[in-house]
Design a protein around this motif. Structure first.
Motif, PDB file in Angstrom:
ATOM      1  N   HIS A 171       0.857  -1.179   0.000  1.00  0.00           N
ATOM      2  CA  HIS A 171       0.000   0.000   0.000  1.00  0.00           C
ATOM      3  C   HIS A 171       0.897   1.235   0.000  1.00  0.00           C
ATOM      4  O   HIS A 171       2.015   1.188   0.545  1.00  0.00           O
ATOM      5  N   PRO A 172       0.486   2.346  -0.613  1.00  0.00           N
ATOM      6  CA  PRO A 172       1.350   3.536  -0.651  1.00  0.00           C
ATOM      7  C   PRO A 172       1.899   3.937   0.713  1.00  0.00           C
ATOM      8  O   PRO A 172       3.070   4.330   0.821  1.00  0.00           O
ATOM      9  N   ALA A 173       1.096   3.827   1.766  1.00  0.00           N
ATOM     10  CA  ALA A 173       1.588   4.186   3.104  1.00  0.00           C
ATOM     11  C   ALA A 173       2.652   3.200   3.570  1.00  0.00           C
ATOM     12  O   ALA A 173       3.644   3.583   4.206  1.00  0.00           O
ATOM     13  N   GLU A 174       2.469   1.930   3.245  1.00  0.00           N
ATOM     14  CA  GLU A 174       3.461   0.915   3.602  1.00  0.00           C
ATOM     15  C   GLU A 174       4.735   1.095   2.791  1.00  0.00           C
ATOM     16  O   GLU A 174       5.847   0.898   3.302  1.00  0.00           O
ATOM     17  N   LEU A 175       4.570   1.483   1.534  1.00  0.00           N
ATOM     18  CA  LEU A 175       5.721   1.668   0.658  1.00  0.00           C
ATOM     19  C   LEU A 175       6.626   2.783   1.165  1.00  0.00           C
ATOM     20  O   LEU A 175       7.855   2.651   1.146  1.00  0.00           O
ATOM     21  N   ALA A 176       6.028   3.854   1.652  1.00  0.00           N
ATOM     22  CA  ALA A 176       6.823   4.961   2.179  1.00  0.00           C
ATOM     23  C   ALA A 176       7.648   4.509   3.380  1.00  0.00           C
ATOM     24  O   ALA A 176       8.832   4.852   3.511  1.00  0.00           O
TER      25      ALA A 176
END
Length: 226
Positions: free
Chosen positions: A135-140
């Motif tokens: 997920h984008p938040a996890e990727l960051a």
């Protein structure tokens, strides 16, 4: 490590991981498969794939045979519309996984369960794959980790998401990057497909990752046997 020969399912929720070779060493009468199931597995092209699949289904029969008091060979699975296996007439949920020389089985009489096991030996370009399954938040957060810590974290995310999506019944149909895991201490939580799940994982002796997911509030007995 639990002795596989004495491992039993008594109801509730169980998630177990076992080396495929250990299952193959069980007496044939304890891990036997129905002829149709054995023939289906025999059609897979890769020997290791066949070996692990036979072991995963053998482990399932080993556990269910003693629990139900039935001949393992007579336990014939069916599949629902999404391809998820179930045992007709039995009031339980079940799930299987295999990879990296390991097999995993999840059994539950108290709600949905999903399991996943992923090997750690084969090299993976996690930095390239991360945008596909995080997920984008996890990727960051992933990109903020030191380079040496990323593979272990990525393998954890991958296996936990697989277990969750197998518990919901979505499997490969769902996009893993749409799944946003919420940290809960050393575990994870997920609200999805009308289910409230709690998931966790552990590192196996050779670095492989074993993950399980079940309905929130369900106590899962976790075992690594051999």
């Amino acid at each position: 490590m639990t002795d596989l020969s004495t491992l039993v399912f008594t109801g509730g929720a169980l998630a177990v991981a076992v080396p495929a070779d250990a299952v193959a060493a069980l007496p044939p009468e304890r891990r036997g498969l129905p002829p149709d199931e054995a023939a289906r597995i025999a059609r897979f092209r890769q020997p290791q794939d066949r070996h692990e699949r036979m072991a995963a289904h053998g482990l399932l029969r080993h556990l269910l045979g003693s629990w139900l008091g039935r001949d393992p060979v007579g336990l014939t699975l069916a599949r629902d519309a999404g391809g998820r296996p179930f045992l007709p007439g039995a009031a339980l949920d079940l799930n299987l996984s295999h990879g990296g020389g390991w097999v995993a089985v999840g059994l539950s009489t108290v709600g949905r369960i999903g399991v996943d096991v992923e090997g750690a030996v084969r090299p993976v370009d996690w930095d390239r794959l991360a945008p596909v399954f995080l997920h984008p938040a996890e990727l960051a957060a992933y990109r903020g980790l030191p380079a040496g810590a990323r593979p272990r974290r990525a393998l954890e995310f991958w296996s936990v998401k697989e277990a969750c999506l197998k518990a919901t019944g979505e499997g490969l149909v769902a996009e893993p990057c749409s799944v946003w895991l919420t940290p809960d201490g050393a575990a994870w939580r997920l609200e999805r497909a009308g289910l409230s799940l709690r998931a966790a994982s552990r590192v196996l002796p050779d670095g492989a990752r074993f993950a399980w997911a079940a309905a929130d509030g369900v106590e899962v007995v976790v075992a690594v046997a051999g």
